[in-house]
Design an enzyme around this catalytic site. Sequence first.
Site, mmCIF file in Angstrom:
data_model
loop_
_atom_site.group_PDB
_atom_site.id
_atom_site.type_symbol
_atom_site.label_atom_id
_atom_site.label_comp_id
_atom_site.label_asym_id
_atom_site.label_seq_id
_atom_site.Cartn_x
_atom_site.Cartn_y
_atom_site.Cartn_z
ATOM 1 N N GLU A 50 0.695 -1.107 -0.091
ATOM 2 C CA GLU A 50 -0.132 -0.116 -0.139
ATOM 3 C C GLU A 50 0.846 1.239 0.038
ATOM 4 O O GLU A 50 1.545 1.584 0.878
ATOM 5 C CB GLU A 50 -0.951 -0.033 1.259
ATOM 6 N N CYS A 79 -16.140 5.445 2.546
ATOM 7 C CA CYS A 79 -17.592 5.920 2.625
ATOM 8 C C CYS A 79 -17.734 6.875 3.815
ATOM 9 O O CYS A 79 -18.659 7.566 3.856
ATOM 10 C CB CYS A 79 -18.656 4.918 2.644
ATOM 11 N N TYR A 92 -44.209 -7.462 9.733
ATOM 12 C CA TYR A 92 -45.436 -6.448 9.973
ATOM 13 C C TYR A 92 -45.554 -6.240 11.606
ATOM 14 O O TYR A 92 -46.013 -7.287 12.436
ATOM 15 C CB TYR A 92 -46.799 -6.523 9.344
ATOM 16 N N SER A 146 -7.182 -0.855 4.751
ATOM 17 C CA SER A 146 -8.623 -1.309 5.266
ATOM 18 C C SER A 146 -9.339 -0.005 6.026
ATOM 19 O O SER A 146 -9.766 -0.321 7.006
ATOM 20 C CB SER A 146 -8.489 -2.271 6.235
ATOM 21 N N ASN A 169 -15.189 -5.756 -2.058
ATOM 22 C CA ASN A 169 -14.946 -6.819 -0.949
ATOM 23 C C ASN A 169 -15.511 -8.223 -1.525
ATOM 24 O O ASN A 169 -14.658 -8.953 -1.301
ATOM 25 C CB ASN A 169 -15.862 -6.408 0.266
#
Length: 564
Positions: free
Chosen positions: A32, A42, A426, A38, A305
Amino acid sequence: MKVIIIGGVAGGASAAARLRRLDETAQIILLERGPYISYANCGLPYYVGGEINQKEALTLQTPQSFRQRFGIDVRTGHEAAAIRPEKKTVLIRDLAAGEEYEESYDKLILSPGGEPARPPVPGTDDRRVFTLRTVPDSLRIREYLQQNRPRRAVVMGGGFIGLEMAENLMRAGVSVTVVEAMDHVMAALDYDMACEVQQYLRRQGVGLVLSQKVTAIDPQENNLLVRLENGETLDADLLLLSAGIRPESTLARKAGLAVNERGAIRTDSHMRTSDKNIYAVGDVVEITNLVTGLPGYVPLAGPANKQGRIAADHICGLPGEYRGTQGSSVMKLFDMTVASTGLNEAAAKAAGLNCDKIHIFSPSHATYYPGAVNLTIKALFELPTGRILGAQVIGFDGVDKRCDVLATAIRAGMTAYDLAELELCYAPPYSSAKDPVNMVGFAIENILTGKVRQFHWEDLPRVADDPNAVLLDVRTDSEWQSGSIPGAVHTPLDSLRERLAELDPEKEIYVHCQSGLRSYLACRILSQHGFSCYNLSGGYRLYSLIRGNQCYDDAPAHPCGLRI
């Protein structure tokens, strides 16, 4: 077995963890180039706006915890400089030391992700122009907000990141204007559904400039002058570039791997590239659309993912396959929730599918229980099968769970008849005995079985010009007095049976109410008395939303030239 993974966020980290769970003896190297792995892309807008206060909350694993838990050789600050497939090696650059070295591999997984698109606009290199893709990006924006206290921001692009950042910049006390080149925000939505989002955004104080491109950014000593193609200029202390994502596939192209016109890497269903020893996952890959079977590009965390898991499975000899992306997504906008799945209308037409659409307006839970609010749902369905092709849901409660059910239905190839039969949970605080998803099924079933015919808001100019058509409004007197569609005649539903003689049986009757439910009842009355009638999908409510958006100078007529 030795596996090198390039990229340590969603797809890469998932692949690494899955590989270790499947093979305790494998040598796994995770590269990386940034300092974080990780992390939650978002969640970055919410860190900027202060909803998330600790940057540590954005990282699901640190390099140290990942090494300790999974026994993986995590090398942050290391960039893959080149791939040499003929030698099965990767040239790696240690960014801190400024040195390069080679590592061999048995299998290689590419997960470099996507990069923010940077339009060829002068001035984007100014220090007050930002993009948001990584944790360091969010740290820079938050630091700028804290140190400079900007008053005005322009967000260039009305997609997910652009709108989420608009909300969070306003949370930080900044006045925001969003500039979008399309005629509506959120490309996943159709124009008619986006109108509701746009009306809400304006009520929250967000400025919207639609159907306009930024042509230049002129840096001044104390501000930025953002020039639009119509000649207007916006003042800003900060500009966020949010014009979309493109696959970061330079490594793959230089290595000779097959890519599409957009630059996305082509893979098979096991996420294997044109080189059998190299896999690719996440925002860098071309996907197959689950509904149409056509190639596409959908950079979302969920698919990334899953693709990482499938690549790891195949490397370890398991038979998993990635069967396609349907683009399920959800967004928080202030208190509103917007979700979509499957095809929108534009995509369905582009794919040449024979389909129709419905709009319904249904309460989130039983109306007699406090707090019920209506959901707006648009669903696309195939003709004549009734197969569900796509859905868009907007509201303030229960949006995500309805869209999730519809996403499941699309994945399973279900039809409207199946939706009508679904037995969903419901209780008055959570739903109605006829859940909104059931209502979608009922409404489509009525069309497929000929119980009602419908027309759409785009048809209103044609209806108005047709001398053999009558536009009938069956709302109440008070609703009629608050506004109406030009040219409509008014007969409330509850007096329709007594006033049938006022209608010409030789003419086509185009009926509407507020949402489409009462006008459906009117159509059932009319059709059983020999009249030919059509129900306006979405009713006056949808018409007024679209008409209201077209009252803004920055929201011109729909591309078909329609003003209603």
